[in-house]
Scaffold this motif. Structure first.
Motif, PDB file in Angstrom:
ATOM      1  N   UNK A 404     -19.816 -17.339  22.451  1.00 38.74           N
ATOM      2  CA  UNK A 404     -18.608 -16.276  22.630  1.00 38.74           C
ATOM      3  C   UNK A 404     -17.887 -16.736  23.742  1.00 38.74           C
ATOM      4  N   UNK A 405     -18.410 -17.315  24.561  1.00 45.00           N
ATOM      5  CA  UNK A 405     -17.609 -17.805  25.898  1.00 45.00           C
ATOM      6  C   UNK A 405     -16.672 -19.097  25.411  1.00 45.00           C
ATOM      7  N   UNK A 406     -17.237 -19.770  24.338  1.00 46.64           N
ATOM      8  CA  UNK A 406     -16.530 -20.851  23.710  1.00 46.64           C
ATOM      9  C   UNK A 406     -15.325 -20.163  23.111  1.00 46.64           C
ATOM     10  N   UNK A 407     -15.200 -19.084  22.312  1.00 50.66           N
ATOM     11  CA  UNK A 407     -14.170 -18.524  21.572  1.00 50.66           C
ATOM     12  C   UNK A 407     -13.238 -17.924  22.779  1.00 50.66           C
ATOM     13  N   UNK A 408     -13.684 -17.373  23.855  1.00 52.01           N
ATOM     14  CA  UNK A 408     -12.691 -16.866  24.981  1.00 52.01           C
ATOM     15  C   UNK A 408     -12.167 -17.945  25.522  1.00 52.01           C
ATOM     16  N   UNK A 409     -12.668 -18.941  26.077  1.00 51.55           N
ATOM     17  CA  UNK A 409     -11.803 -19.973  26.621  1.00 51.55           C
ATOM     18  C   UNK A 409     -10.681 -20.820  25.704  1.00 51.55           C
ATOM     19  N   UNK A 410     -11.250 -20.857  24.400  1.00 53.00           N
ATOM     20  CA  UNK A 410     -10.396 -21.592  23.704  1.00 53.00           C
ATOM     21  C   UNK A 410      -8.988 -20.812  23.485  1.00 53.00           C
ATOM     22  N   UNK A 411      -9.160 -19.627  23.192  1.00 51.65           N
ATOM     23  CA  UNK A 411      -8.226 -18.646  22.819  1.00 51.65           C
ATOM     24  C   UNK A 411      -7.281 -18.384  24.271  1.00 51.65           C
ATOM     25  N   UNK A 412      -7.836 -18.762  25.449  1.00 51.01           N
ATOM     26  CA  UNK A 412      -6.990 -18.766  26.529  1.00 51.01           C
ATOM     27  C   UNK A 412      -6.111 -20.020  26.515  1.00 51.01           C
ATOM     28  N   UNK A 413      -6.739 -21.317  26.085  1.00 46.44           N
ATOM     29  CA  UNK A 413      -5.979 -22.533  26.054  1.00 46.44           C
ATOM     30  C   UNK A 413      -4.973 -22.390  25.078  1.00 46.44           C
ATOM     31  N   UNK A 414      -5.383 -21.646  23.991  1.00 46.48           N
ATOM     32  CA  UNK A 414      -4.197 -21.812  22.745  1.00 46.48           C
ATOM     33  C   UNK A 414      -3.063 -20.700  22.992  1.00 46.48           C
ATOM     34  N   UNK A 415      -3.081 -19.974  24.168  1.00 45.42           N
ATOM     35  CA  UNK A 415      -1.949 -19.541  24.276  1.00 45.42           C
ATOM     36  C   UNK A 415      -0.910 -20.266  24.751  1.00 45.42           C
ATOM     37  N   UNK A 416      -1.014 -21.732  25.092  1.00 45.36           N
ATOM     38  CA  UNK A 416       0.164 -22.439  25.340  1.00 45.36           C
ATOM     39  C   UNK A 416       0.241 -23.571  24.090  1.00 45.36           C
ATOM     40  N   UNK A 417      -0.032 -23.084  23.051  1.00 45.73           N
ATOM     41  CA  UNK A 417       0.028 -23.858  21.814  1.00 45.73           C
ATOM     42  C   UNK A 417      -1.371 -24.065  21.060  1.00 45.73           C
ATOM     43  N   UNK A 418      -1.231 -24.720  19.873  1.00 49.05           N
ATOM     44  CA  UNK A 418      -2.500 -24.826  19.196  1.00 49.05           C
ATOM     45  C   UNK A 418      -3.034 -26.317  19.357  1.00 49.05           C
ATOM     46  N   UNK A 419      -4.280 -26.374  19.788  1.00 48.12           N
ATOM     47  CA  UNK A 419      -4.967 -27.578  20.218  1.00 48.12           C
ATOM     48  C   UNK A 419      -6.274 -27.757  19.204  1.00 48.12           C
ATOM     49  N   UNK A 420      -6.449 -28.844  18.983  1.00 48.67           N
ATOM     50  CA  UNK A 420      -7.832 -29.110  18.336  1.00 48.67           C
ATOM     51  C   UNK A 420      -8.874 -29.708  19.585  1.00 48.67           C
ATOM     52  N   UNK A 421      -9.956 -29.100  19.109  1.00 47.22           N
ATOM     53  CA  UNK A 421     -11.082 -29.460  20.077  1.00 47.22           C
ATOM     54  C   UNK A 421     -12.382 -30.393  19.185  1.00 47.22           C
ATOM     55  N   UNK A 422     -12.365 -31.458  19.706  1.00 49.41           N
ATOM     56  CA  UNK A 422     -13.536 -32.474  19.106  1.00 49.41           C
ATOM     57  C   UNK A 422     -14.948 -32.581  20.072  1.00 49.41           C
ATOM     58  N   UNK A 423     -15.820 -32.388  19.381  1.00 50.28           N
ATOM     59  CA  UNK A 423     -17.054 -32.022  20.112  1.00 50.28           C
ATOM     60  C   UNK A 423     -17.277 -33.802  20.680  1.00 50.28           C
ATOM     61  N   UNK A 424     -17.842 -33.756  21.933  1.00 43.47           N
ATOM     62  CA  UNK A 424     -18.012 -35.167  22.516  1.00 43.47           C
ATOM     63  C   UNK A 424     -19.557 -35.143  23.052  1.00 43.47           C
ATOM     64  N   UNK A 425     -20.069 -34.144  23.558  1.00 41.67           N
ATOM     65  CA  UNK A 425     -21.405 -34.029  24.177  1.00 41.67           C
ATOM     66  C   UNK A 425     -21.823 -32.458  23.823  1.00 41.67           C
ATOM     67  N   UNK A 426     -23.039 -32.530  23.411  1.00 41.81           N
ATOM     68  CA  UNK A 426     -23.811 -31.125  23.405  1.00 41.81           C
ATOM     69  C   UNK A 426     -25.040 -31.408  23.744  1.00 41.81           C
ATOM     70  N   UNK A 427     -25.536 -30.616  24.728  1.00 47.24           N
ATOM     71  CA  UNK A 427     -27.012 -30.523  25.080  1.00 47.24           C
ATOM     72  C   UNK A 427     -27.282 -28.999  25.580  1.00 47.24           C
ATOM     73  N   UNK A 428     -28.113 -28.677  24.601  1.00 48.63           N
ATOM     74  CA  UNK A 428     -28.426 -27.110  24.834  1.00 48.63           C
ATOM     75  C   UNK A 428     -30.193 -27.000  25.025  1.00 48.63           C
ATOM     76  N   UNK A 429     -30.688 -26.213  26.086  1.00 47.86           N
ATOM     77  CA  UNK A 429     -31.956 -25.714  26.165  1.00 47.86           C
ATOM     78  C   UNK A 429     -31.918 -24.398  26.485  1.00 47.86           C
ATOM     79  N   UNK A 430     -32.915 -23.451  26.794  1.00 43.57           N
ATOM     80  CA  UNK A 430     -32.932 -22.112  26.857  1.00 43.57           C
ATOM     81  C   UNK A 430     -32.530 -21.670  28.101  1.00 43.57           C
TER      82      UNK A 430
END
Length: 432
Positions: A404-430
């Motif tokens: 949900x946080x990712x969607x909110x942040x990307x929406x704010x960034x895309x107000x200034x144009x359309x940008x593609x996001x390529x995953x570079x690093x993901x590390x997830x724990x509880x």
């Protein structure tokens, strides 16, 4: 070591409001409180800022009281003044509310110089030197201060529920400095929403928050009774209070650094309210009764901490700080270590970071990577620099809705144009 230092200094400050025969009880209370407090215990096991910040700021308070409230000339206390400056600089690096120490020092100096003729050069020096010191520290930390820490309280001011904020301060956060584990006494977790805390949603919680308001009233009454002797200390606590109250999820934690003063005023207030009854009955508890009362209180707090659970969308979760501390430490250490290694591998003059709300500037301090505040020039920036969006969290509640946080942040960034996001690093724990 920090815990021992904070306990010792807190006991000493509390002893200012107690007769000499009760000073040993100040030591006992300070260390018993810290042992029984979930927040202090968490600080013992998890790398948090509260314990070191309290250590350095309380040391500054005691040095200022020794230097400015004493009778010796300031010229003979230069080593202590230099020590104060060093400790202040470290405290500022830990938390940016440290400049309130200047208010405490100024109040002591005003009392020291009252009725005296002070050389103009000394007055100028006492103003210019702190301004230069503070300006230098702000310049060194400008990215974090203006990118994150200045924006957070402003956003809380405009968005949060003001009634809930006040109740969180007087009905929960201040009482938590007097009753260890006070927040665990609520049946419904008040901070289920960090912007809109809820209180008194059940009869039990209504009674509990009313008790908390009474405790706060006693603290305020004690401060009023003690203002002639402790005006610098009162100003020192009141100065950051508006900002601390705004930071609703962390208000109780941030007040921990001011705990010994709150203890002292509670003692003064309670003593003044019960003076008549104590004089009428001429009754004093024996040492055995006092020890038993302390033991019973400690046992009650331990029980609340081990039995208390929080309702979440996934069921009930234990809130025991000690039980979860090792897991929390491992989760945050593993994921953030790998993130730091990745960020430090990026070309320093080529890469810039975008941060999610509340994290702007964090990795500037840790990995020396610059941040870019999103604006309409973002497409041009992308032509010259490599831009990375860093989404991170460090608590179970925050990490529960990272998509949900990712969607909110990307929406704010895309107000200034359309940008593609390529995953570079993901590390997830509880917890991270």
């Amino acid at each position: 070591a920090f815990g021992i230092l904070v306990g010792t200094m807190s006991a000493y400050i509390l002893s200012w409001s107690l007769p000499e025969r009760l000073h040993r009880w100040a030591v006992a209370f300070a260390f018993c409180f810290m042992v029984c407090s979930p927040d202090w215990l968490t600080n013992m096991f998890v790398p948090m800022a509260d314990l070191p910040y309290a250590t350095f700021t309380l040391a500054c308070v005691l040095i200022a009281a020794s230097v400015f409230a004493g009778e010796k000339p300031l010229s003979s206390r230069i080593p202590l003044l230099v020590t104060w400056v060093v400790l202040f600089g470290i405290a500022f690096g830990v938390r940016y509310t440290a400049p309130v120490l200047f208010i405490y020092a100024a109040a002591l100096l005003r009392q020291r110089w009252r009725g005296r003729t002070v050389p103009r050069w000394l007055l100028v020096a006492m103003v210019v030197i702190p301004v230069i010191l503070l300006a230098g520290l702000i310049a060194l930390n400008s990215t974090a201060i203006f990118g994150r820490y200045l924006r957070e309280p402003v956003s809380f001011f405009f968005v949060s529920d003001k009634k809930g904020m006040i109740l969180n301060l007087i009905g929960a956060s201040v009482p938590a400095q007097i009753v260890p584990g006070f927040l665990l006494g609520f049946q419904v977790r008040p901070l289920s929403s960090k912007m809109d805390p809820v209180f008194a949603t059940t009869p039990r919680d209504a009674v509990w928050v009313a008790f908390g308001v009474i405790v706060t009233a006693i603290v305020v009454y004690g401060a009023v009774k003690a203002w002639r002797r402790q005006l610098p200390e009162i100003l020192y606590v009141l100065a950051p209070l508006p900002v601390l109250a705004l930071m609703i999820p962390s208000t109780a934690r941030y007040l921990m650094s001011y705990e010994p003063f709150i203890w002292a005023w509670f003692v003064v207030g309670l003593g003044a309210l019960t003076r008549g009854a104590r004089a009428r009955f001429s009754w004093r508890p024996s040492r055995t009764i006092s020890v038993l009362a302390i033991a019973a209180a400690a046992a009650a707090v331990v029980y609340m901490r081990t039995a208390k659970t929080a309702r979440t969308s996934g069921g009930s979760v234990s809130m025991s700080a000690v039980a979860k501390a090792s897991v929390y430490l491992r989760d945050v250490g593993d994921t953030h270590r790998q993130l730091r290694e990745f960020l430090e591998s990026l070309p320093q003059n080529k890469a810039v970071l975008l941060g999610s709300p509340g994290t702007q500037g964090r990795w500037k301090l840790i990995a020396n990577r610059d941040y870019y505040k999103v604006d309409p020039a973002l497409p041009e920036v992308l032509e010259r620099r490599d831009v990375y969006l860093v989404l991170s969290c460090a608590t179970e509640s925050q990490c529960g809705d990272l998509p949900g946080l990712e969607k909110i942040v990307k929406r704010r960034i895309n107000r200034f144009g359309y940008f593609e996001f390529t995953p570079e690093l993901e590390r997830t724990k509880a917890n991270s």
